[in-house]
Design a protein around this motif. Structure first.
Motif, PDB file in Angstrom:
ATOM      1  N   THR A  37       4.653   1.512   0.995  1.00 55.67           N
ATOM      2  CA  THR A  37       5.412   2.384   0.106  1.00 55.67           C
ATOM      3  C   THR A  37       5.122   3.818   0.526  1.00 55.67           C
ATOM      4  O   THR A  37       3.995   4.294   0.390  1.00 55.67           O
ATOM      5  N   VAL A  38       6.126   4.485   1.050  1.00 54.09           N
ATOM      6  CA  VAL A  38       5.938   5.799   1.664  1.00 54.09           C
ATOM      7  C   VAL A  38       6.484   6.887   0.749  1.00 54.09           C
ATOM      8  O   VAL A  38       7.636   6.821   0.317  1.00 54.09           O
ATOM      9  N   TYR A  39       5.648   7.870   0.482  1.00 54.30           N
ATOM     10  CA  TYR A  39       6.061   9.080  -0.220  1.00 54.30           C
ATOM     11  C   TYR A  39       6.078  10.207   0.808  1.00 54.30           C
ATOM     12  O   TYR A  39       5.022  10.633   1.290  1.00 54.30           O
ATOM     13  N   GLY A  40       7.273  10.654   1.168  1.00 51.77           N
ATOM     14  CA  GLY A  40       7.408  11.714   2.152  1.00 51.77           C
ATOM     15  C   GLY A  40       7.567  13.065   1.488  1.00 51.77           C
ATOM     16  O   GLY A  40       8.223  13.189   0.444  1.00 51.77           O
ATOM     17  N   LEU A  41       6.992  14.080   2.096  1.00 51.41           N
ATOM     18  CA  LEU A  41       7.027  15.437   1.534  1.00 51.41           C
ATOM     19  C   LEU A  41       7.365  16.423   2.636  1.00 51.41           C
ATOM     20  O   LEU A  41       6.785  16.387   3.719  1.00 51.41           O
ATOM     21  N   ASP A  42       8.327  17.302   2.353  1.00 52.51           N
ATOM     22  CA  ASP A  42       8.676  18.367   3.290  1.00 52.51           C
ATOM     23  C   ASP A  42       9.471  19.427   2.527  1.00 52.51           C
ATOM     24  O   ASP A  42       9.906  19.186   1.397  1.00 52.51           O
ATOM     25  N   HIS A  43       9.676  20.586   3.154  1.00 44.16           N
ATOM     26  CA  HIS A  43      10.394  21.655   2.456  1.00 44.16           C
ATOM     27  C   HIS A  43      11.901  21.463   2.490  1.00 44.16           C
ATOM     28  O   HIS A  43      12.630  22.066   1.701  1.00 44.16           O
ATOM     29  N   THR A  44      12.392  20.600   3.396  1.00 42.02           N
ATOM     30  CA  THR A  44      13.809  20.231   3.416  1.00 42.02           C
ATOM     31  C   THR A  44      13.912  18.722   3.657  1.00 42.02           C
ATOM     32  O   THR A  44      13.073  18.143   4.344  1.00 42.02           O
ATOM     33  N   PRO A  45      14.946  18.074   3.123  1.00 47.55           N
ATOM     34  CA  PRO A  45      15.096  16.622   3.315  1.00 47.55           C
ATOM     35  C   PRO A  45      15.456  16.289   4.760  1.00 47.55           C
ATOM     36  O   PRO A  45      15.985  17.136   5.497  1.00 47.55           O
ATOM     37  N   PRO A  46      15.198  15.059   5.194  1.00 50.03           N
ATOM     38  CA  PRO A  46      15.656  14.620   6.524  1.00 50.03           C
ATOM     39  C   PRO A  46      17.171  14.670   6.614  1.00 50.03           C
ATOM     40  O   PRO A  46      17.875  14.510   5.615  1.00 50.03           O
ATOM     41  N   GLU A  47      17.669  14.887   7.821  1.00 46.87           N
ATOM     42  CA  GLU A  47      19.119  14.995   8.015  1.00 46.87           C
ATOM     43  C   GLU A  47      19.803  13.633   7.995  1.00 46.87           C
ATOM     44  O   GLU A  47      20.977  13.534   7.644  1.00 46.87           O
ATOM     45  N   SER A  48      19.085  12.590   8.382  1.00 46.34           N
ATOM     46  CA  SER A  48      19.662  11.251   8.421  1.00 46.34           C
ATOM     47  C   SER A  48      19.106  10.408   7.278  1.00 46.34           C
ATOM     48  O   SER A  48      18.095  10.773   6.666  1.00 46.34           O
ATOM     49  N   PRO A  49      19.751   9.276   6.963  1.00 46.22           N
ATOM     50  CA  PRO A  49      19.233   8.398   5.907  1.00 46.22           C
ATOM     51  C   PRO A  49      17.794   7.976   6.187  1.00 46.22           C
ATOM     52  O   PRO A  49      17.405   7.791   7.343  1.00 46.22           O
ATOM     53  N   PHE A  50      17.009   7.823   5.144  1.00 43.54           N
ATOM     54  CA  PHE A  50      15.589   7.509   5.324  1.00 43.54           C
ATOM     55  C   PHE A  50      15.153   6.440   4.316  1.00 43.54           C
ATOM     56  O   PHE A  50      15.620   6.441   3.167  1.00 43.54           O
TER      57      PHE A  50
ATOM     58  N   MET B 242       0.835  -1.187   0.000  1.00 50.39           N
ATOM     59  CA  MET B 242       0.000   0.000   0.000  1.00 50.39           C
ATOM     60  C   MET B 242       0.873   1.241   0.000  1.00 50.39           C
ATOM     61  O   MET B 242       1.928   1.274   0.643  1.00 50.39           O
ATOM     62  N   SER B 243       0.437   2.272  -0.721  1.00 53.90           N
ATOM     63  CA  SER B 243       1.192   3.512  -0.815  1.00 53.90           C
ATOM     64  C   SER B 243       0.528   4.594   0.023  1.00 53.90           C
ATOM     65  O   SER B 243      -0.697   4.691   0.054  1.00 53.90           O
ATOM     66  N   VAL B 244       1.353   5.397   0.699  1.00 57.50           N
ATOM     67  CA  VAL B 244       0.838   6.487   1.517  1.00 57.50           C
ATOM     68  C   VAL B 244       1.664   7.737   1.275  1.00 57.50           C
ATOM     69  O   VAL B 244       2.858   7.659   0.950  1.00 57.50           O
ATOM     70  N   LEU B 245       1.025   8.882   1.436  1.00 61.31           N
ATOM     71  CA  LEU B 245       1.697  10.180   1.359  1.00 61.31           C
ATOM     72  C   LEU B 245       1.749  10.774   2.756  1.00 61.31           C
ATOM     73  O   LEU B 245       0.723  10.836   3.452  1.00 61.31           O
TER      74      LEU B 245
END
Length: 265
Positions: A28-41, A3-6
């Motif tokens: 299946t994760v689609y992540g959204l933000d104005h800056t990327p995470p600082e650590s591996p994701f 399953m895919s999620v936003l």
């Protein structure tokens, strides 16, 4: 096929933890933000600002090409602010609404067409949302109350289309918000021209509210529970502060008298 999620706010404490929890469970994760995470994701990340419709359109087109549909949209993007309702600049007043409320509207309006039948929308508000506003944190509380009213109205409407809406109403979460609150409080007390703000007393209130926190992973596990529920509830409370709830049970004149006594020098 998974399953895919936003997930919005995917670089922040609750959003990032939720992305990690859901990815570990095979979503299946689609992540959204104005800056990327600082650590591996372990998920697909898109850089976009929830206040920028053009950037959101670009993300929508990319996800539409990659995913047949979304099982859920989870909202964690948001900002905290502390100021007086008289002195706050107009741009700052508008900005917190633009992110905390209008950003949720933009995402839902755009991505609803990708939701699977019986898909879910999860909106994160705050333990302050159902309570009477407190001084100087009022602007934040007002946006979250408006967001919760929006969520309920959305629930009433899209149930007719076969979708569900749930609200996560968290108390203190260990995401660094206490440091943000303290910094914003110090800035406010230094700059205010109308209020003789007793910063130490106000800080004691903030520290009591934040005294017992839960880890952001607890929010991720709760989001997973909502996604797996056959019939998800509308409101999910987690770690709400009993002192705030008790204060809200008092008549309004008692609440104002207590706050006045605490904050006056």
């Amino acid at each position: 096929m998974s399953m895919s999620v936003l997930v919005t706010g995917a670089s922040g404490g609750m959003g990032l933890a939720t992305c990690q929890v859901l990815a570990s469970w095979g979503y299946t994760v689609y992540g959204l933000d104005h800056t990327p995470p600082e650590s591996p994701f372990p998920f697909r990340f898109f850089t976009a600002d929830v206040t920028d419709s053009a950037q959101l359109d670009a993300v929508f087109r990319s996800i539409k090409e990659e995913a047949i549909s979304l099982w859920a949209i989870l909202h964690f993007a948001g900002i905290y602010d502390l100021n007086s309702l008289i002195e706050i600049p107009e741009w700052e007043f508008v900005r917190i609404f633009d992110i905390n409320l209008f950003g949720v509207y933009r995402i839902n309006r755009l991505f609803l067409q990708l939701l699977e039948p019986k898909g879910r929308i999860i909106i994160t508000t705050s333990e302050l949302a159902p309570l009477d506003p407190l001084p100087f944190t009022g602007i934040y509380g007002i946006t979250k109350t408006a967001l919760e009213n929006y969520a309920y109205a959305l629930r009433m409407e899209i149930q007719l289309l076969g979708y569900s809406v749930s609200v996560i109403r968290p108390g203190a979460v260990h995401t660094g918000l206490l440091d943000v609150s303290t910094n914003r409080l110090d800035t406010f007390c230094e700059k205010t021209e109308l209020y003789t703000c007793n910063a130490s007393r106000f800080r004691s209130i903030v520290e009591r509210v934040e005294a017992h926190t839960v880890q952001p992973q607890a929010i991720g596990k709760l989001a997973l529970q909502i996604l797996q529920a056959k019939q998800p509830r509308y409101v999910y409370n987690i770690n709400r502060n009993p002192l705030l709830r008790l204060l809200n049970l008092l008549p309004s004149f008692c609440q104002t008298a207590i706050i006045n006594r605490i904050l006056q020098k």
